[in-house]
Structures are given as structure tokens and as C-alpha cells.
Design a protein around this motif. Sequence first.
Motif, mmCIF file in Angstrom:
data_model
loop_
_atom_site.group_PDB
_atom_site.id
_atom_site.type_symbol
_atom_site.label_atom_id
_atom_site.label_comp_id
_atom_site.label_asym_id
_atom_site.label_seq_id
_atom_site.Cartn_x
_atom_site.Cartn_y
_atom_site.Cartn_z
ATOM 1 N N GLY A 263 0.677 11.083 -21.532
ATOM 2 C CA GLY A 263 1.240 11.411 -22.791
ATOM 3 C C GLY A 263 1.068 12.564 -23.554
ATOM 4 N N PHE A 264 1.824 13.130 -24.281
ATOM 5 C CA PHE A 264 1.588 13.976 -25.134
ATOM 6 C C PHE A 264 2.217 14.024 -26.585
ATOM 7 N N VAL A 265 1.673 15.340 -27.547
ATOM 8 C CA VAL A 265 2.338 15.305 -28.745
ATOM 9 C C VAL A 265 2.445 16.569 -28.749
ATOM 10 N N GLU A 266 3.624 17.530 -29.162
ATOM 11 C CA GLU A 266 3.888 18.917 -29.046
ATOM 12 C C GLU A 266 4.114 19.230 -30.614
ATOM 13 N N LEU A 267 3.516 20.248 -31.055
ATOM 14 C CA LEU A 267 3.540 20.653 -32.388
ATOM 15 C C LEU A 267 4.299 21.947 -32.434
ATOM 16 N N SER A 268 5.351 22.275 -33.194
ATOM 17 C CA SER A 268 5.810 23.485 -33.206
ATOM 18 C C SER A 268 5.949 23.848 -34.687
ATOM 19 N N PHE A 269 5.758 25.205 -35.090
ATOM 20 C CA PHE A 269 6.093 25.557 -36.182
ATOM 21 C C PHE A 269 6.910 26.753 -36.279
ATOM 22 N N ILE B 253 9.539 26.720 -43.933
ATOM 23 C CA ILE B 253 8.875 26.328 -42.583
ATOM 24 C C ILE B 253 9.492 25.269 -42.004
ATOM 25 N N SER B 254 9.678 25.126 -40.938
ATOM 26 C CA SER B 254 10.255 24.049 -40.076
ATOM 27 C C SER B 254 9.164 23.476 -39.253
ATOM 28 N N ILE B 255 8.738 22.360 -39.235
ATOM 29 C CA ILE B 255 7.706 21.451 -38.438
ATOM 30 C C ILE B 255 8.421 20.607 -37.700
ATOM 31 N N LYS B 256 8.288 20.670 -36.331
ATOM 32 C CA LYS B 256 8.845 20.021 -35.451
ATOM 33 C C LYS B 256 7.904 19.369 -34.504
ATOM 34 N N ILE B 257 7.839 18.018 -34.217
ATOM 35 C CA ILE B 257 6.813 17.331 -33.663
ATOM 36 C C ILE B 257 7.618 16.547 -32.658
ATOM 37 N N LYS B 258 7.179 16.682 -31.127
ATOM 38 C CA LYS B 258 7.764 15.892 -30.264
ATOM 39 C C LYS B 258 6.677 14.918 -29.555
ATOM 40 N N ASP B 259 6.675 13.590 -29.194
ATOM 41 C CA ASP B 259 6.087 12.934 -28.461
ATOM 42 C C ASP B 259 6.479 12.257 -27.089
#
Lengths: 573, 102
Positions: free
Chosen positions: A496-502, A514-520
Motif C-alpha cells: 500500500g502507499f500514500v503519495e503526497l504532492s504539493f 498551494i495545491s495539496i494532492k494526496i493519493k492512496d
Amino acid sequence: MVEELDKRSHKLALVVDDSVMQCKVLSVLLEEEGYRVYTANDGIRGVDMYIKYQPDLVLMDINMPRMDGYEATRQIKSLSKGNLAPLIFITSIDTELAYIESIEAGGDGILVRPFSPEVFKAKIKSIQRISDLYAQVKMLQQSQQKDAELAEQLMSGVIEARNFGLDRIGIVKKAATLFSGDIQLTAQSPNGDVNVLLGDFTGHGLRSSIGAIPLSETFRVMTKKGFSLFEIITQINTQLFHLLPSDLFLAATFVHVSSQDKTVYIFNAGLPDCYIFSANGQIKQRIRSTHPPMGVLEYLLAESKLEIYSVQPKDHVVLVSDGIIEARNKKGEMYGEKRFEQAALKGVKKANLAEVIIEDVNEFSQNIPQEDDMSLIDIPCCDWQGQVYNNYQSRSDTLSALDVLSQTGPAWEWHLKLTGEKLAKINPIPMAMNQLQNIEGSGEHWQSLYTILTELYVNALDHGVLNLDSSIKDCAEGFADYFRKREERLELLLEGFVELSFYYYYSHSTNGHISIKIKDSGKGFSYADYVNPPLSKQAPILSGRGINLVLQLCDSLEYSDKGTTVEAKYAWA
Amino acid sequence: MTIKKYVSENKKEVTLSIEERFDFSLHQSFRNSYVNCEQQNTVFNIDLSNTSYMDSSALGMILLLKDHADKLQGNVVILKPSDSVNKILEIAQFHRLMTIEN
């Protein structure tokens, strides 16, 4: 120090004797031993000269006109408290009674005539040796006292003066005469929650406060950066273990109050029970110590965890150090937990728990000197976030500006992908906040961003990767149940993973956004109900208070990929 | 306030028994009572059956003794603490660090 005393060239001696002849003889002998000598021919004059010259040695006759030697000695000794100038009776009265009376009047020795010059000089030397020793002890004592004062000043002036929220958190600190190293720290995390620590270092004086500076720095900095309380505790334990000698440690209780979640997290490592009191003074919880004090073990015990409790807004968490529970009265009885609890009930009713307790302890122990520091912290459980969010206003008008900006591309991006085991071990939020602050500097809006980031990340991890159902949290026990399950699943987590992007966009007209993108890696969820809840389902179904909060804080929130991806946009004018 | 010391015949067991108060004033004599025990695998018993009071510096002294015992691959055992002393050991969670025999 000994050398220093020896170097003091001319010591002063005072000879009190009504015989001028005797004064002369003794003076000569004393001068041969390096003294400067003053003489007085009666008791009254002797006392006067003592006051005037503060001699290092006094030789006293017994029978004298105007005032005898016993009375003069009593007066001199009462004047010279805490400063031993030895006093020797020189007399020809060779009786037991004279000997006893001389000592009782305060004399340090007696020499009966006739004696040889050698015996006289030996006597002087021996008495001087004792008084030198006394002076050394005195000096050590004074330097110790200075250390204690410095330590006290450090604790209260430098460290505790920087505490947060003192207008609302009741703190009592009453140091024992022998300063013993209680420390109280409070700090606010970026989302407005508060962390509180009550600690008691072992030992006394400066020695016990060496650890206080790094402790307070770690506690404050980590709290401000948004580390979880457990991470802070782990760090403090390691730090103190390496820093302090084996017999020095910190008994401490840590509290994190989250008024948004109506939850408190408590960890008691070596202090007496702490309490959660309801609005009417009833004890809702008594939290025992479950861990050895900080700095004893290199690593926290494997099963260590924060205790989690649901609280009402008017509840109070109260921490006490052992100085209060162990305060004694004249009969040697301890104040004890029962008296404490009864006084606390009264204190909560009067809305001034800290003061009521201290008054009660004082009344109980009366004039018995305190053996230990007494300290207490009274933390209200509500309205901690209020101050952070009140000044935030929704700015829907900035939204359109955001869309224009987005087309020009971000000024910088930052990505972090955590997978499997790393998800269980690493908290990416302080890292992300650190990146933001390193690039953009610090500012008040980071508090809102921190909350958005935390809520969305926790959702991605808990509901996405760990597949936990948040409806478990609906009842009070459910909360603990939820966290237990969470820990179990984290421990077994391998994939499993969680990916954070700013994505950070600058703008000339605004300060950017700012845009905060989180994918799991989870299965996703039907997000439509969360973002735009149907009227019939509003409020109660939202066990996701988190999303509600995020919605209030950011300018837009969008789910995609069946709910496995979320993007929050935040702008500041 | 005194420390009594008994050493078993084979010198493998040292029992330190503390009377009345176990506090900072015993620092030096407590240390003196064990520093010269260099026998490997020594078991140090701390008999607290006659101890009426113990403070946090006493806990520190016990930890120092434990360091010493660890170096000798030995052990520290606390014997028969009274209720009030046991409470202090419990708050400090010392049963996680060494054996406490009631």
C-alpha cells in the motif's frame, strides 16, 4: 580554597581580659602565630570591639568587671550566627562547673592556666583548623545556593516564561526551599491543539535542571512543527537517556488536548495519577503511570502508547507532581490522594482548582517546611482551536483567480511517496511542513495548511490504506477500539502507499496558492455524500469531522479516482 | 538511616538492607556499599522491609546499582518493599526494570 584562606595574611584576634599583663602575654603569643591583636579589659568593651572588628578568633577571661566572660560570650555568639569565629576561654578557675558553663555560654574550648606557650599555640592551631573547615563548608554552601538560584531562574524565567496559553491553563508552582526541579511546559501545535508537560527531574539544584533546556526546546520545536505527541515523547526519552547520568531522570506526564475531536491523549511516565474531572468535579478518569520515567531506558517499552479519552468541552485534565500528594503535616501524615480529590471537587465548583488545592495543602501541612516542589496544571478541554480559525474568512472570490494561475504552471513541486512499512513508521507531515517553511518562510496560514494536510493524510492512511471504518468512532469506547485496530493493522502493513504532492503557484496580485494532492492505494469511497451531503444526511453521518473542517479551511476540495485521490486548494490574499 | 550489608559465603549474593528513610543523604554510603563488589554474576538484593520512605534520588541510586550489576552480568532484586515504598516503585514502573519480590 584552603590556600586562599592561608594567604589571608593577618588574621584578627580579640583578647578580652581585665588584666593588662595577661593581655600583653597573650598578644605576644598570638602575634608570633601571625595574628593582629586587639584587646579589651571588660565584657562590655569586648562585645563592642567584637562588633567593630569582626575578629577571626576571640580569647575570653571569665571574671571581669562590668560584664563577665559568660555573658559577653553569649552576646558575641548571638551576634555571630552562621559565621564561626572560635572563642576560647582562658581561665585559672579549674573546676568542672567552669568548664561546663563556658561551653554552654557558647565557648568553643577552654584553656586552664598555667600552660606553656607551646600548649597555647597548639590549642590555637587546632581551633583555627576547625574554623577554616567551617569557612570552607560555608563557602560550598553559598556556591550551592547560587547554583540553586540560577537553576530556579532558568526554569521559571527562561524556560517557563515562553509557555503558551497561560491565561487559560492554571499552573501552580511552589518550590521547596531545596529547589528540586519541577518543570511545566505548554505549547501549541500548528492546528491549534495544545501539548502540555508536567515533569519532575530527580535530585536537586542545578544538577536537576541540566536537562530542562534541551527538554523544553525539543518539546516546543517538535510541537510547533506538528509532530505527534508520541513522536515527541520518543524523542525526549532518547535525548534524556543519552544526556543524563543514570541516576538522573524525568518523571513526566504528557497531555495532548484536541478540542476539535473532543479527545485527550495522555502518557504518564512516573508521576502520580493524573485526572480528568467533569464540569461538576466528578472524577471521570484516573490515569496511572504506565512507563518508567523518561531517560531511564534507551527505548520506550514496546507496548507504550498514549491513553485516549473522549472529553466534554467543560472537562478539565489535571496533572500533579508528587510534592502535593506527599506533603506532610505535623503528625507526619501524608496529604494523600483522598484529600486531593475532595479539594479538587471544591476547586472545580469554584472554577479555580489550582488555588483551592494549594490553599488546602497549606492548611493541611501548616508550617512544616516543604520537602519537595509542589506543582499542578489544570487544563480546560475546550476552545483551543478557536483562536486559530476565527480569523479565517472564506474567499470564494479568489477561486476564479486560482484557476487562471494554475495554467501558468507551479513555481515548485514537492512529492513524497511512502509505501508499506514506511507508512507505519514515518510521519510525513512535519517533513512536508518543514519543506513548505524552508521554501516560503513561516506564517500564520501554515496552521490552516497543517490541519488540511493532517486531516487528508490521516484519511488516506486510515480509510484508504488501512481500510478502517470511521463509524467505529461513534461511541466513546469506539474511539479506543478504533485506535487499537489502527495500531494492529499498521503493525502488519507490508504493502500500500500514500503519495503526497504539493504544487505552489505564485501570483503578482495575490500571495499565490498551494495545491495539496494526496493519493492512496485504497479502494476509494463514495465521496459525493461527503463533499455535498444531501440535506437528510447532514451533520450526523459525518463522522468525518475532519473533512468538514477541511472544507471550511480550503478554497476548494475535489475527490477523484473513485475517492482515492483528493486535491485541496488553498490561497491567501 | 543506615545501610546494613550482608555478603553470602560464596560472595555471589550481596544484600543491602536500608533502615527508615532511603533518600539523598545515603548517596555516598549506598555507593560505597557496592562499588568494591567486582565478582561476576553477583546478585544484589536491596532489602526494603525496614524502609519507611523513599524518594526519587533513591530510585536514581538503585539505577546506578543496576548499572554496576549489569557490568558484572549480575542482577538487582528489590525485596519486601512496604506498601508506601511499593507505591513509589510502582509509579516509577520499576518492576519493568528489575525483579521486585514482595
